[in-house]
Design an enzyme around this catalytic site. Structure first.
Site, PDB file in Angstrom:
ATOM      1  N   ASP A   1       5.369   3.986  -2.881  1.00 42.32           N
ATOM      2  CA  ASP A   1       5.633   5.299  -2.269  1.00 42.32           C
ATOM      3  C   ASP A   1       7.070   5.327  -1.747  1.00 42.32           C
ATOM      4  O   ASP A   1       7.871   4.418  -2.012  1.00 42.32           O
ATOM      5  CB  ASP A   1       4.564   5.648  -1.216  1.00 42.32           C
ATOM      6  CG  ASP A   1       4.723   4.895   0.101  1.00 42.32           C
ATOM      7  OD1 ASP A   1       5.650   4.050   0.216  1.00 42.32           O
ATOM      8  OD2 ASP A   1       3.929   5.149   1.020  1.00 42.32           O
TER       9      ASP A   1
ATOM     10  N   CYS B   1       3.583   0.004  -0.469  1.00 40.10           N
ATOM     11  CA  CYS B   1       3.771   1.168   0.413  1.00 40.10           C
ATOM     12  C   CYS B   1       4.316   0.638   1.735  1.00 40.10           C
ATOM     13  O   CYS B   1       4.904  -0.438   1.770  1.00 40.10           O
ATOM     14  CB  CYS B   1       2.490   1.987   0.554  1.00 40.10           C
ATOM     15  SG  CYS B   1       1.117   1.182   1.405  1.00 40.10           S
TER      16      CYS B   1
ATOM     17  N   THR C   1       2.732  -0.365   4.582  1.00 40.13           N
ATOM     18  CA  THR C   1       1.978  -1.542   5.035  1.00 40.13           C
ATOM     19  C   THR C   1       1.304  -2.297   3.895  1.00 40.13           C
ATOM     20  O   THR C   1       0.848  -3.430   4.098  1.00 40.13           O
ATOM     21  CB  THR C   1       0.852  -1.105   5.991  1.00 40.13           C
ATOM     22  OG1 THR C   1       0.014  -0.186   5.284  1.00 40.13           O
ATOM     23  CG2 THR C   1       1.407  -0.452   7.245  1.00 40.13           C
TER      24      THR C   1
ATOM     25  N   HIS D   1      -9.191 -17.563  -6.273  1.00 39.17           N
ATOM     26  CA  HIS D   1     -10.605 -17.368  -5.937  1.00 39.17           C
ATOM     27  C   HIS D   1     -11.123 -15.973  -6.280  1.00 39.17           C
ATOM     28  O   HIS D   1     -12.304 -15.816  -6.581  1.00 39.17           O
ATOM     29  CB  HIS D   1     -10.843 -17.606  -4.430  1.00 39.17           C
ATOM     30  CG  HIS D   1     -10.879 -19.064  -4.068  1.00 39.17           C
ATOM     31  ND1 HIS D   1     -11.276 -19.516  -2.832  1.00 39.17           N
ATOM     32  CD2 HIS D   1     -10.558 -20.178  -4.782  1.00 39.17           C
ATOM     33  CE1 HIS D   1     -11.215 -20.842  -2.799  1.00 39.17           C
ATOM     34  NE2 HIS D   1     -10.759 -21.272  -3.961  1.00 39.17           N
TER      35      HIS D   1
ATOM     36  N   HIS E   1     -16.704 -19.141  -8.360  1.00 37.44           N
ATOM     37  CA  HIS E   1     -16.190 -17.851  -7.884  1.00 37.44           C
ATOM     38  C   HIS E   1     -16.671 -16.684  -8.740  1.00 37.44           C
ATOM     39  O   HIS E   1     -16.690 -15.543  -8.292  1.00 37.44           O
ATOM     40  CB  HIS E   1     -14.669 -17.873  -7.838  1.00 37.44           C
ATOM     41  CG  HIS E   1     -14.146 -18.973  -6.980  1.00 37.44           C
ATOM     42  ND1 HIS E   1     -14.341 -19.007  -5.614  1.00 37.44           N
ATOM     43  CD2 HIS E   1     -13.490 -20.117  -7.299  1.00 37.44           C
ATOM     44  CE1 HIS E   1     -13.812 -20.116  -5.123  1.00 37.44           C
ATOM     45  NE2 HIS E   1     -13.294 -20.804  -6.126  1.00 37.44           N
TER      46      HIS E   1
HETATM   47  C1  RB5 Z   1       3.709   6.336   4.918  1.00 34.87           C
HETATM   48  O1  RB5 Z   1       4.211   6.783   6.129  1.00 34.87           O
HETATM   49  C2  RB5 Z   1       2.707   5.224   5.159  1.00 34.87           C
HETATM   50  O2  RB5 Z   1       1.573   5.723   5.790  1.00 34.87           O
HETATM   51  C3  RB5 Z   1       2.343   4.518   3.863  1.00 34.87           C
HETATM   52  O3  RB5 Z   1       3.502   4.016   3.271  1.00 34.87           O
HETATM   53  C4  RB5 Z   1       1.414   3.333   3.986  1.00 34.87           C
HETATM   54  O4  RB5 Z   1       1.855   2.444   4.962  1.00 34.87           O
HETATM   55  C5  RB5 Z   1      -0.027   3.642   4.105  1.00 34.87           C
HETATM   56  O5  RB5 Z   1      -0.880   2.762   4.175  1.00 34.87           O
END
Ligand code: RB5
Length: 146
Positions: A7, A64, A66, A97, A132
């Site tokens: 993203d 993204c 996180t 695994h 597994h």
């Molecule tokens: C975008 O602001 C953020 O929410 C996205 O990149 C991600 O971290 C979502 O899980």
């Protein structure tokens, strides 16, 4: 062939990872985005997950902010085992695994050097199979009945 998608938070890191994979001789299909304008990570997750689930691409990488939202979305596609990893040990074990077929991480969580180490650990790892497999078969059964 690896599929890669991201993203708006991860445009720069995606370029670093793409170049890193290419330097290892891996062909990469880039699903974007190239834009830093706010976008929906779930749309990229679906595109990359479909490319992997269909066999068009062998493995996928999704980034993204996180790594969490994009991994949750990718795991909605049948046959996808997406692992969100912030360090190399988990990345390696997610293949050994869990036979993960998509690796996710967060551009707001890991720096570029750590991200490359996470990718390398996953790239070098092989699924162990054996005991597994029954567990993965249970995951597939859950997927099929829900
Ligand atoms: C975008 O602001 C953020 O929410 C996205 O990149 C991600 O971290 C979502 O899980």
């Amino acid at each position: 062939m690896y599929a890669i998608g991201n993203d708006h938070t991860a445009v720069a890191l995606k370029e670093v990872i793409k170049a890193h994979l290419e330097s290892k001789g891996v062909e990469v299909r880039d699903f974007g985005t190239e834009s830093t304008t706010a976008s929906n990570y779930a749309e990229k997750a679906e595109e990359v997950a479909n490319a992997v689930a269909s066999g068009e691409c062998e493995r996928g990488i999704l980034i993204c902010g996180t790594g969490i939202g994009i991994s949750i979305a990718a795991n909605k596609v049948h046959g996808i085992r997406a692992a969100c990893c912030s360090e190399p040990f988990s990345a390696k074990m997610s293949k050994v695994h869990n036979n993960s077929n998509i690796l996710c991480f967060g551009a707001r969580v890991v720096g570029t050097e750590l991200a490359k180490m996470i990718v390398d650990a996953w790239f070098d790892a092989e699924y162990e199979g054996g005991r597994h497999q029954a567990r993965l078969d249970t995951i597939t059964a859950i997927e099929n009945r829900n």
